[in-house]
Design an enzyme around this catalytic site. Structure first.
Site, PDB file in Angstrom:
ATOM      1  N   LYS A 282       0.844  -1.207   0.000  1.00 44.57           N
ATOM      2  CA  LYS A 282       0.000   0.000   0.000  1.00 44.57           C
ATOM      3  C   LYS A 282       0.877   1.255   0.000  1.00 44.57           C
ATOM      4  O   LYS A 282       1.858   1.324   0.739  1.00 44.57           O
ATOM      5  CB  LYS A 282      -0.898  -0.035   1.240  1.00 44.57           C
ATOM      6  CG  LYS A 282      -1.937   1.071   1.315  1.00 44.57           C
ATOM      7  CD  LYS A 282      -2.790   0.919   2.582  1.00 44.57           C
ATOM      8  CE  LYS A 282      -3.900   1.936   2.682  1.00 44.57           C
ATOM      9  NZ  LYS A 282      -4.711   1.770   3.902  1.00 44.57           N
TER      10      LYS A 282
ATOM     11  N   SER B 223      -9.786  -0.614   7.175  1.00 45.46           N
ATOM     12  CA  SER B 223      -9.233  -0.523   5.816  1.00 45.46           C
ATOM     13  C   SER B 223      -8.512  -1.751   5.293  1.00 45.46           C
ATOM     14  O   SER B 223      -8.125  -1.776   4.129  1.00 45.46           O
ATOM     15  CB  SER B 223      -8.290   0.674   5.721  1.00 45.46           C
ATOM     16  OG  SER B 223      -9.035   1.841   5.550  1.00 45.46           O
TER      17      SER B 223
ATOM     18  N   SER C  11      -9.772   1.742   2.886  1.00 42.38           N
ATOM     19  CA  SER C  11      -8.906   2.500   2.009  1.00 42.38           C
ATOM     20  C   SER C  11      -7.881   1.656   1.243  1.00 42.38           C
ATOM     21  O   SER C  11      -7.388   2.097   0.218  1.00 42.38           O
ATOM     22  CB  SER C  11      -8.159   3.560   2.820  1.00 42.38           C
ATOM     23  OG  SER C  11      -7.294   2.942   3.768  1.00 42.38           O
TER      24      SER C  11
HETATM   25  N1  GLN Z   1     -13.169   4.223   6.419  1.00 44.80           N
HETATM   26  C1  GLN Z   1     -12.498   4.598   7.625  1.00 44.80           C
HETATM   27  C2  GLN Z   1     -12.011   6.022   7.520  1.00 44.80           C
HETATM   28  O1  GLN Z   1     -12.246   6.613   6.532  1.00 44.80           O
HETATM   29  C3  GLN Z   1     -11.358   3.668   7.909  1.00 44.80           C
HETATM   30  C4  GLN Z   1     -10.157   3.937   7.080  1.00 44.80           C
HETATM   31  C5  GLN Z   1      -8.971   3.145   7.507  1.00 44.80           C
HETATM   32  O2  GLN Z   1      -9.079   2.142   8.193  1.00 44.80           O
HETATM   33  N2  GLN Z   1      -7.816   3.639   7.125  1.00 44.80           N
HETATM   34  O3  GLN Z   1     -11.416   6.572   8.402  1.00 44.80           O
END
Ligand code: GLN
Length: 494
Positions: A80, A179, A155
């Site tokens: 990532k 995410s 994400s």
């Molecule tokens: N969807 C959540 C956020 O926008 C989690 C994102 C994540 O785990 N990085 O914060």
């Protein structure tokens, strides 16, 4: 050579170890797959073909010299693009970091390299990992190989799309509020968020430091476990890293694959169901729970009343931490700098750069977080959210006094269409409902494919007490064994 791409990481490592295949040929097969599919998927932000082949050659040379190779040596992996990589551009999918080439590797990347894994490149994400669909990426959304009109989740959607579409057998994601688990669920693969402190955060670009964890993606439970063991363990460079033994997750995956759960009590979280949950998701989860019972587990209902407030608490705590963490992007140290002429004040350059460099969702979070932390509002918002966080942790402690693991859907819905939800931040936040409690409490949680709803994958989330990551893998492997195919990902359009 294309047959390599359908094999698991464990199988590929076996071929390299016994000399049946070279790491170079395996790497080339995956690079070819990326070339032929990524125009449609947009899973990668950067492909490092040259670096990957050089790493593969080094593994082949070690084997030729008679060295005993580590368990995943020669296996390609996608990383990532929020994980810092020495000499390879690292963007966090933000315009503000474009062109930044880090001078060092994150601890987990150092570990990957030492273990002989072969990084293929950097995968797409929501900007600074803020989002649930990759639509907040400065490079455009990634697409789900099951249906190119849909999201691979977020994400870490680039990582999940890459693994589901056979571009890489393994990937690294990060999980702050879901995410890793949510994209795994939406693409029919396995993804695990380790116990907070189990995997080093040194070299992850920080979003919300009290929640961020890196973890593995794989198409099989064993592959995810093998990768987990490579990246986990104490790191003095991360002050929140746990100096305790790494749970034996690969052994747990092997034990679980035998499909015997006798002696285990599984708690079904009653709060994570009902209104807002797709009927196809609910029925796939119910069928899986019945299957777990067949395998010898005792199943109990567990109310976790404070989970209902996880969404509200998370969307104060995470933005608060992000408003502090993202202050470092000040136009002086990294990447973009806007309006830098002799007349401009320092403040004007900073403001201009942050205005041009950050996307709308990142700005929204910085503003919410700054507000929640400001004098006069701190107690009412941030302080209150922290109290709710404690109550959620207590719900877990109470629940685990009566069961070994808790289960729920990973996501209330299957992969959704790109477009409409991106216009409505509240609707996007709502898809994180099931993953946020484990994040706030710092407990480990895995997502494993458990069926289909309308032809799209459904994931079961399995949560365990702190440092009992092995229980997540054991139950996940049992679920995997109960399905006919260990690999749900069919990538039909590719
Ligand atoms: N969807 C959540 C956020 O926008 C989690 C994102 C994540 O785990 N990085 O914060």
């Amino acid at each position: 050579m294309t047959e390599f791409i359908k094999l698991s990481a464990a199988e590929l490592a076996g071929l390299v170890a016994d000399g049946t295949a070279s790491a170079r040929d395996i790497t080339q097969a995956h690079l070819d797959r990326i070339t032929s599919t990524d125009e449609r998927l947009n899973a990668f932000v950067t492909v490092d073909a040259e670096g990957a082949l050089a790493t593969a050659d080094a593994v082949d040379a070690r084997r030729a010299a008679g060295e005993q190779l580590p368990p995943l040596a020669g296996v390609p992996i996608a990383v990532k693009d929020i994980v810092v990589t020495n000499g390879i551009e690292t963007t966090a999918a933000s315009k503000i970091l474009r062109g930044w080439i880090p001078p060092y590797d994150a601890t987990i990347v150092t570990k990957l390299r030492a273990a002989g894994l072969v990084p293929l490149g950097k995968t797409n994400l929501d900007e600074f990992a803020m989002g649930s669909s990759t639509e907040n990426s400065a490079f455009g959304p990634s697409r789900n190989p099951w249906d190119l009109a849909r999201t691979p989740g977020g994400s870490s959607g680039g990582s999940s799309a890459a693994v589901a579409a056979y571009q890489a057998p393994l990937a690294i994601g990060t999980d702050t509020g879901g995410s890793i688990r949510q994209p795994a669920s939406l693409t029919g693969i396995v993804g695990h968020k380790p116990t907070y402190g189990g995997v080093s955060r040194s070299g992850l670009i920080a979003y919300a430091s009290s929640l961020d964890q890196a973890g593995p993606f794989g198409r099989t439970v064993l592959d995810a476990a093998l990768l987990h063991e490579v990246i986990a363990g104490h790191d003095p460079a991360d002050s929140t890293s746990l100096d305790l033994p790494v749970p034996l997750v690969a052994d747990a995956a092997r034990i679980g694959a035998a499909g015997d759960l006798t002696g285990m009590t599984i708690g079904v979280v009653s709060n994570l169901s009902g209104e807002g949950y797709e009927p196809g998701v609910v029925s796939a989860i119910a069928a899986t729970v019945a299957q777990l019972e067949q395998m010898g587990a005792k199943v109990v209902e567990c109310p976790c009343p404070h989970f209902d407030y996880a969404l509200a608490a998370y969307y104060l705590i995470a933005p608060s931490e992000c408003s502090s963490n993202l202050a470092r992007f000040d136009a002086m140290r990294y990447g973009l700098r806007v309006g830098d002429d002799r007349q401009a004040s320092l403040e004007a350059v900073m403001a201009g750069t942050r205005d041009a460099g950050f996307g709308a969702e990142v700005k929204r979070r910085i503003i919410i977080g700054t507000y929640a932390l400001s004098a006069g509002y701190y107690d009412a918002y941030y302080g209150q959210a922290q109290k709710v966080r404690t109550l959620i942790s207590r719900d877990f402690i109470t629940a685990f006094s009566g069961c070994d693991v808790l289960v729920s859907p990973t996501s209330p819905i299957v992969a959704f269409e790109l477009g409409p939800r991106a216009e409505d931040p509240m609707a996007m936040y709502a898809v994180d409902l099931c993953t946020l409690p484990a994040s706030l409490a710092g407990v480990p949680a895995i997502s494993v494919p458990c069926g289909l709803s309308d032809g799209l994958p459904v994931g079961l989330q399995i949560m365990a007490p702190v440092l009992a990551d092995d229980r997540c893998y054991r139950v996940a492997a049992a679920v995997e064994a109960s399905l006919n195919s260990p690999v749900l990902a069919a990538a039909p359009q590719l």
